[in-house]
Design an enzyme around this catalytic site. Structure first.
Site, PDB file in Angstrom:
ATOM      1  N   ASP A 181      44.276  43.571  40.870  1.00 50.26           N
ATOM      2  CA  ASP A 181      45.690  43.637  40.529  1.00 50.26           C
ATOM      3  C   ASP A 181      45.942  44.876  39.650  1.00 50.26           C
ATOM      4  OD1 ASP A 181      48.237  41.670  40.682  1.00 50.26           O
ATOM      5  OD2 ASP A 181      48.131  42.444  38.642  1.00 50.26           O
ATOM      6  N   ASP A 211      45.662  36.460  50.616  1.00 51.53           N
ATOM      7  CA  ASP A 211      46.630  36.947  49.635  1.00 51.53           C
ATOM      8  C   ASP A 211      47.676  37.788  50.356  1.00 51.53           C
ATOM      9  OD1 ASP A 211      48.029  37.812  47.428  1.00 51.53           O
ATOM     10  OD2 ASP A 211      46.570  39.347  46.875  1.00 51.53           O
ATOM     11  N   HIS A 230      45.209  35.441  45.748  1.00 50.77           N
ATOM     12  CA  HIS A 230      45.321  36.622  44.895  1.00 50.77           C
ATOM     13  C   HIS A 230      44.309  36.609  43.758  1.00 50.77           C
ATOM     14  CE1 HIS A 230      47.184  40.183  43.310  1.00 50.77           C
ATOM     15  NE2 HIS A 230      47.412  39.597  42.150  1.00 50.77           N
TER      16      HIS A 230
END
Length: 297
Positions: free
Chosen positions: A119, A246, A276
């Site tokens: 991320d 994801d 995710h």
């Protein structure tokens, strides 16, 4: 500039998180917290970077395995976890996160680093590694990308960003659970909520989604564009390891694997049944994949 520290008692008794608190001063006299496990003098150093809206707790399933092989350093970005928090959303910027990460790595003088990032940890971490390659031995990029002002974001990302923009109380635990295949316990959800005793303490979590560089906004695109150019000629090993479930980052996986020059030299692996926050869904398996990657390279 408003600042706040989350009371340390909010972090007491968290499941699977019996790690000593360390801290360094970064940026404009900000305190950045981190976990430091394994042998400080080991040949291998794993730098594990979290993203939105999590903190170092996300890596708890991976730390024990990685620490058997080397030093494991898991910082909380400014505004997250046990690090100091700015209470004004406008105080956060790409440059702030980049520069405080740079200060962190340089203060600890981390060398021969295997970057493990996901991320925003990847957006910032890969950009920093591209600009400071001498400190890094390898890259492990998970559910992340290096976006620029030319990046078209997925519809699911726009839905998420719009939700954060309109909500009056940001439900941190719910956001983590909704992006995790594993059913988290009440205690684990509370651990993700622990850094945030009030909405002001969530300013960093409110700020990060809209900061993603993209065609209609964001911040830091000049820096990520330069990083992309460097990654095209990256000479050290790189392993792109994405979850198969994801919807936000899955489309970025093949482009990222094509961007980093050495990524296609590693196995073409998907983490099955993970979303995710793949560290939650398959942390132990991912740690073993990373050690196998170290052995190969």
């Amino acid at each position: 500039m408003g600042r706040t520290h989350t009371p340390e008692e909010r972090f007491e008794g968290l499941p699977d998180w019996d790690y000593d608190l360390h801290g360094v001063t970064v940026g404009d006299d900000l305190q950045m917290a981190y976990v430091d496990e394994g042998d400080e003098d080991a040949e291998e150093t794993f730098l594990c970077l979290h993203g939105e809206p999590t903190w170092g707790y996300l890596y708890r399933k991976m730390i024990p395995t990685l620490a058997e092989r080397g030093r494991v350093v898991v910082p909380d970005f400014v505004g997250f976890g046990r690090s100091e928090k700015l209470t004004d959303r406008e105080e956060y910027s790409f440059a702030l996160h980049y520069e405080t990460l740079a200060d962190f790595v340089e203060t600890l003088d981390l060398q021969n680093v295997t970057l493990v990032c996901q991320d925003w940890g990847g957006i910032i971490g890969l950009t920093y590694a591209a600009h400071q390659p001498d400190r890094f031995a390898r890259l492990v990029a998970m559910n992340t990308f290096v976006p620029t002002y030319e990046t078209e974001m997925a519809e699911e990302w726009h839905d998420f960003r719009n939700f954060v923009e309109r909500v009056e109380e940001l439900p941190i635990g719910m956001l983590v659970q909704n992006a995790t295949a594993t059913e988290l316990t009440d205690e684990e959800l509370a651990a993700y909520e622990a850094p945030y005793p009030n909405e002001a303490s969530k300013a960093g979590a409110y700020a990060w989604p809209d900061m993603v560089p993209r065609t209609d906004g964001g911040d830091g695109g000049e820096m990520t564009e330069k990083a992309r150019e460097e990654l095209k000629s990256w000479e050290k090993p790189a392993f792109v390891l994405f979850a198969d479930s994801d919807p936000i980052t899955r489309p970025a996986r093949d482009p990222l694997r094509g961007l980093i020059a050495t990524a296609d030299e590693q196995p073409d692996v998907w983490v099955e049944g993970a979303m995710h926050f793949l560290q939650e869904d398959a942390g132990e398996d991912i740690a073993e994949e990373i050690l196998a990657f170290v052995d190969r390279t």
